[in-house]
Design a protein around this motif. Sequence first.
Motif, PDB file in Angstrom:
ATOM      1  N   ARG A 175       0.836  -1.206   0.000  1.00  0.00           N
ATOM      2  CA  ARG A 175       0.000   0.000   0.000  1.00  0.00           C
ATOM      3  C   ARG A 175       0.871   1.257   0.000  1.00  0.00           C
TER       4      ARG A 175
ATOM      5  N   SER B  26      -5.471   3.965  -0.089  1.00  0.00           N
ATOM      6  CA  SER B  26      -4.918   2.992  -1.027  1.00  0.00           C
ATOM      7  C   SER B  26      -5.940   1.888  -1.255  1.00  0.00           C
ATOM      8  N   LYS B  27      -5.664   1.028  -2.222  1.00  0.00           N
ATOM      9  CA  LYS B  27      -6.574  -0.079  -2.511  1.00  0.00           C
ATOM     10  C   LYS B  27      -5.947  -1.405  -2.064  1.00  0.00           C
ATOM     11  N   LYS B  28      -6.781  -2.411  -1.940  1.00  0.00           N
ATOM     12  CA  LYS B  28      -6.280  -3.720  -1.522  1.00  0.00           C
ATOM     13  C   LYS B  28      -5.284  -4.219  -2.564  1.00  0.00           C
TER      14      LYS B  28
ATOM     15  N   GLN C 229       2.042   1.832  -3.431  1.00  0.00           N
ATOM     16  CA  GLN C 229       1.006   2.475  -4.243  1.00  0.00           C
ATOM     17  C   GLN C 229       1.034   3.990  -4.046  1.00  0.00           C
TER      18      GLN C 229
ATOM     19  N   GLN D  93      -5.152   2.493   4.716  1.00  0.00           N
ATOM     20  CA  GLN D  93      -6.167   1.719   3.998  1.00  0.00           C
ATOM     21  C   GLN D  93      -7.135   2.611   3.220  1.00  0.00           C
TER      22      GLN D  93
END
Length: 290
Positions: free
Chosen positions: A100, A150-152, A103, A147
């Motif tokens: 994450r 960001s995305k999983k 990202q 979280q």
Amino acid sequence: MHRQKVIIRALGLATAVALAATACGPQKSGATGSGSSAPASPTAVASPETSPSSDAKPGDASPSPSASASPSASASPSPTVKQVMANGDDSEQVRELQARLRQLKLMSVAPTGFYGSKTTAAVKSFQTKNGLSATGGVDEPTWKKVQSLSKKPTADELRPPTVNEADAPDPRCMEGRVMCISKESRTLAWMIDGKVISTMDVRFGSENTPTREGVFKVDRKEKDWVSTIYHTPMPYAMFFSGGQAVHYSADFAARGYAGASHGCVNVRDKGKLSALFSSVQNGDKVVVYW
């Protein structure tokens, strides 16, 4: 006096047997390298959990008894400051955190699952940018914020097929001909007089059969070798610490970091390792560090 000599000899023999047992190569290798540390015991790995603020590698002792104390260990901790992850942790949740942060352009290295100095610095940067307490550790507010921004991570983001970015070289790697091996970035950099010639991904031993850290020398090269303990192929083996060696691993090439070695430094790029094997000479330095 005779009884003391017998006890000393027995202790020396027990130590030698323990070292040979963790090796992923031959037990008969006489040279043990110039590294100063023997394999850490499995129980020693837990120390970073009792001292989350420590920047030490797994297996290092806590610097002082007081370092074990933390606000989260108090009788009535606030749930808003509960520690989720911290320096020294090694888990799949840490891997997700790193993916994450990558990202968010706060980490450039591929996720390793180990919470070291690079992760600490990235977390501090994130906390500063988002008005959180810049501790470098992940509490619940920090984790929730990461979280939300960001995305999983996908499977490829968690375990990218691309080559890991090498760490800045350890100072001990800056002179001469050196295989500079970072456990944190999981890379091997072949260096000559401070210049990086090539880099490659590497994998290390498990908790029970750790790769020793320190400064060593290549004492033997074997292009086609089969482990006399585990009976597995070890092509392009360059031994540096007893039975521990840098060598190609078909298992690493196939499964990546889902597995581990028996203490050796595995390389998954056979072409790069073949070129390295041709360049490395007996006596060249090997530095393994966090």
